[in-house]
Design a protein around this motif. Structure first.
Motif, mmCIF file in Angstrom:
data_model
loop_
_atom_site.group_PDB
_atom_site.id
_atom_site.type_symbol
_atom_site.label_atom_id
_atom_site.label_comp_id
_atom_site.label_asym_id
_atom_site.label_seq_id
_atom_site.Cartn_x
_atom_site.Cartn_y
_atom_site.Cartn_z
ATOM 1 N N GLU A 56 1.031 -1.435 0.006
ATOM 2 C CA GLU A 56 0.093 -0.139 0.036
ATOM 3 C C GLU A 56 0.849 1.189 0.579
ATOM 4 O O GLU A 56 2.209 1.368 0.831
ATOM 5 C CB GLU A 56 -0.823 0.273 1.260
ATOM 6 N N PRO A 59 0.520 7.043 3.344
ATOM 7 C CA PRO A 59 -0.539 7.177 3.132
ATOM 8 C C PRO A 59 -0.747 9.126 3.117
ATOM 9 O O PRO A 59 0.624 9.490 3.106
ATOM 10 C CB PRO A 59 -1.315 7.584 5.319
ATOM 11 N N SER A 98 -6.928 3.661 -3.837
ATOM 12 C CA SER A 98 -7.438 3.700 -2.739
ATOM 13 C C SER A 98 -6.962 4.913 -1.729
ATOM 14 O O SER A 98 -6.444 3.379 -0.952
ATOM 15 C CB SER A 98 -7.792 2.355 -2.284
ATOM 16 N N LEU A 100 -5.318 6.450 1.326
ATOM 17 C CA LEU A 100 -5.638 6.747 2.556
ATOM 18 C C LEU A 100 -4.855 8.172 2.942
ATOM 19 O O LEU A 100 -4.566 8.620 2.470
ATOM 20 C CB LEU A 100 -4.615 5.284 3.285
ATOM 21 N N ARG A 128 -11.050 6.873 2.465
ATOM 22 C CA ARG A 128 -10.598 6.151 3.595
ATOM 23 C C ARG A 128 -9.802 7.226 4.719
ATOM 24 O O ARG A 128 -8.787 7.651 4.002
ATOM 25 C CB ARG A 128 -9.517 5.338 2.619
ATOM 26 N N ASN A 130 -8.371 8.338 8.214
ATOM 27 C CA ASN A 130 -7.641 8.236 9.758
ATOM 28 C C ASN A 130 -7.345 9.906 10.294
ATOM 29 O O ASN A 130 -7.062 10.901 9.758
ATOM 30 C CB ASN A 130 -6.106 6.899 9.881
#
Length: 137
Positions: A56, A59, A98, A100, A128, A130
């Motif tokens: 991934e 972010p 996708s 983050l 997404r 956080n």
């Protein structure tokens, strides 16, 4: 008068443990010799091949200062409107399927500034989110 009675009726009762131990050892040997260990039938299967899980991407980091300034990945965002933040997020998220978004808001930042970032993320198609926080010590 003889109040002590006679010692003829008193026999000391003894339990001899040696024969008991011998019997228990014979039973233990019998059980060990007759126990069968069941071997379960194993199925021979071939597991399917799969590609390794994709790494991934890092972010997107957005910081919100207490006076309402925004910085995306360490770079200040020009403007503080939701549209300005959404434009910067869209540019930073290009090429990611996708992304983050990690929101690092100052403890004294206004609630409205955090809501602006959340709305800008929605406009940029980032679902997404956080929130970063410090642990209390």
């Amino acid at each position: 008068m003889n109040f002590r009675g006679s010692d003829r009726g008193r026999d000391d009762v003894e339990i001899n443990l040696i024969p008991l131990i011998d019997v228990l050892l014979v039973i233990l040997i019998f059980l060990a010799a007759t126990t069968s260990f069941a071997h379960f039938t194993r199925l021979k299967i071939t597991l399917p091949q799969a590609a390794a899980e994709q790494q991934e991407s890092a972010p997107l980091q957005i910081a919100i200062s207490q006076d309402g300034h925004y910085a995306l990945n360490g770079n200040l965002i020009d403007g503080s409107t939701t549209a300005d933040i959404a434009r910067a997020l869209t540019q930073a998220a290009q090429g990611q399927s996708s992304p983050l978004l990690m929101i690092n808001a100052d403890a004294q930042a206004t609630h409205q500034s955090v809501v602006n970032v959340m709305e800008a993320a929605r406009q940029a198609g980032i679902v997404r989110l956080n929130f970063a926080a410090q642990t209390s010590q």
